[in-house]
Design an enzyme around this catalytic site. Structure first.
Site, PDB file in Angstrom:
ATOM      1  N   GLU A 109      11.804  24.119  38.443  1.00 12.36           N
ATOM      2  CA  GLU A 109      11.537  22.786  37.885  1.00 12.36           C
ATOM      3  C   GLU A 109      10.438  22.053  38.656  1.00 12.36           C
ATOM      4  OE1 GLU A 109      12.459  22.045  35.155  1.00 12.36           O
ATOM      5  OE2 GLU A 109      14.546  22.527  34.715  1.00 12.36           O
ATOM      6  N   HIS A 127      17.243  16.114  40.955  1.00 14.68           N
ATOM      7  CA  HIS A 127      17.551  16.562  39.589  1.00 14.68           C
ATOM      8  C   HIS A 127      18.902  17.254  39.608  1.00 14.68           C
ATOM      9  CE1 HIS A 127      17.610  18.682  35.848  1.00 14.68           C
ATOM     10  NE2 HIS A 127      17.323  19.857  36.388  1.00 14.68           N
ATOM     11  N   HIS A 129      22.611  18.556  37.078  1.00 14.16           N
ATOM     12  CA  HIS A 129      23.239  18.841  35.792  1.00 14.16           C
ATOM     13  C   HIS A 129      24.585  18.127  35.733  1.00 14.16           C
ATOM     14  CE1 HIS A 129      20.807  22.841  35.129  1.00 14.16           C
ATOM     15  NE2 HIS A 129      20.045  21.775  35.303  1.00 14.16           N
ATOM     16  N   TYR A 148      25.739  -3.493  34.172  1.00 22.43           N
ATOM     17  CA  TYR A 148      24.513  -4.142  34.633  1.00 22.43           C
ATOM     18  C   TYR A 148      23.705  -3.327  35.636  1.00 22.43           C
ATOM     19  CZ  TYR A 148      27.131  -5.540  38.857  1.00 22.43           C
ATOM     20  OH  TYR A 148      27.859  -5.548  40.018  1.00 22.43           O
ATOM     21  N   HIS A 189      20.599  18.785  29.119  1.00 20.32           N
ATOM     22  CA  HIS A 189      20.122  19.361  30.376  1.00 20.32           C
ATOM     23  C   HIS A 189      20.721  18.662  31.591  1.00 20.32           C
ATOM     24  CE1 HIS A 189      16.370  21.098  32.648  1.00 20.32           C
ATOM     25  NE2 HIS A 189      17.402  20.973  33.456  1.00 20.32           N
ATOM     26  N   TYR A 244      19.297  -7.549  46.691  1.00 21.10           N
ATOM     27  CA  TYR A 244      20.653  -7.200  47.128  1.00 21.10           C
ATOM     28  C   TYR A 244      20.629  -6.494  48.483  1.00 21.10           C
ATOM     29  CZ  TYR A 244      25.262  -4.947  47.142  1.00 21.10           C
ATOM     30  OH  TYR A 244      26.503  -4.513  47.482  1.00 21.10           O
TER      31      TYR A 244
END
Length: 248
Positions: A109, A127, A129, A148, A189, A244
């Site tokens: 990837e 990344h 799954h 939110y 994916h 925050y």
């Protein structure tokens, strides 16, 4: 007069030689620092990759992680269980995808990771799954505004249309879905998220998976539909979230 010109040339030559030697010395002194930064980044990358497995966001080697150090991108290798990775297994490429470090092949990837770095100021990409997020990616073109915390990801989380893994087409679909966002879903994916640090990229990944789980849970109650926030409410929350936490 000729002797004066020779003396001037000699002086310039001495300064040039001295400058060249000093530049070379500075480069040699800088190299260990750069290598040390890459080694520390690799250790953090491996720890993050292992965390995705421990937290159930990937199975086996199905996800991948990268971190950028200067113009070098360290990435997890393809097809190697994360618990087997050692400091000597570091894999790195440049921003054009040319491998500059390591003997193991980089993740399949890689096009997605490089597309993020070329289009944003991200320093890390995760990344996965993740199961709930992957399930949502098969149902809707955009994660409904169930919470939110979508504001922390830049707004409604889009789903990038399906394309075969590892292809430029998938990378382009992802790039479009990430426009003004720090995370998106990949249809049938999984997820991808980026941040200024590996910790931030991972936290955004985990937050996205949690929101998908909440929406799936609320949507599964027979006869009821979950209440959703408006875009304005999410935008307002996003503004507040930017301030925050503790200040340096």
């Amino acid at each position: 007069m000729a002797e004066q010109r020779r003396d001037a040339r000699d002086a310039r030559g001495d300064r040039s030689d001295r400058g060249g030697r000093e530049g070379a010395q500075a480069a040699r002194e800088h190299a260990p620092d750069a290598r040390g930064a890459e080694e520390r980044a690799w250790d953090e990358l491996v720890a993050t990759a292992r965390r995705t497995v421990a937290d159930g966001l990937v199975v086996g080697t199905s996800g991948n992680v990268s971190v950028r150090v200067g113009d070098t991108v360290l990435v997890t290798p393809t097809g190697v269980p994360y618990d087997r990775l050692t400091p000597g297994d570091a894999v790195a490429v440049d921003l054009d995808g040319r491998q500059v470090r390591g003997s193991l092949l980089p993740t399949s990837e890689l096009p997605m990771h490089l597309a993020v770095y070329r289009a944003t100021d991200a320093r890390a990409v995760v990344h996965t799954h993740a199961p709930h997020a992957t399930a949502v990616s098969t149902l809707v073109p955009e994660l409904p505004l169930i919470h939110y915390m979508a504001g922390d990801l830049g707004g409604p989380v889009r789903v990038a249309p399906y394309a075969t893994y590892g292809t430029p087409e998938l990378a382009e679909n992802m790039r479009q879905a990430l426009r003004l966002r720090t995370a998106c879903l990949l249809q049938n994916h999984g997820t991808i998220a980026h941040g200024t640090t590996l910790s931030q990229a991972y936290d955004r990944t985990a937050q996205l998976e949690w929101m998908c789980r909440v929406w799936l849970t609320a949507s599964s109650v027979p006869g009821l539909s979950p209440s959703l926030l408006t875009r304005e409410q999410v935008d307002e929350a996003g503004e507040r979230l930017r301030g925050y936490g503790q200040r340096d």
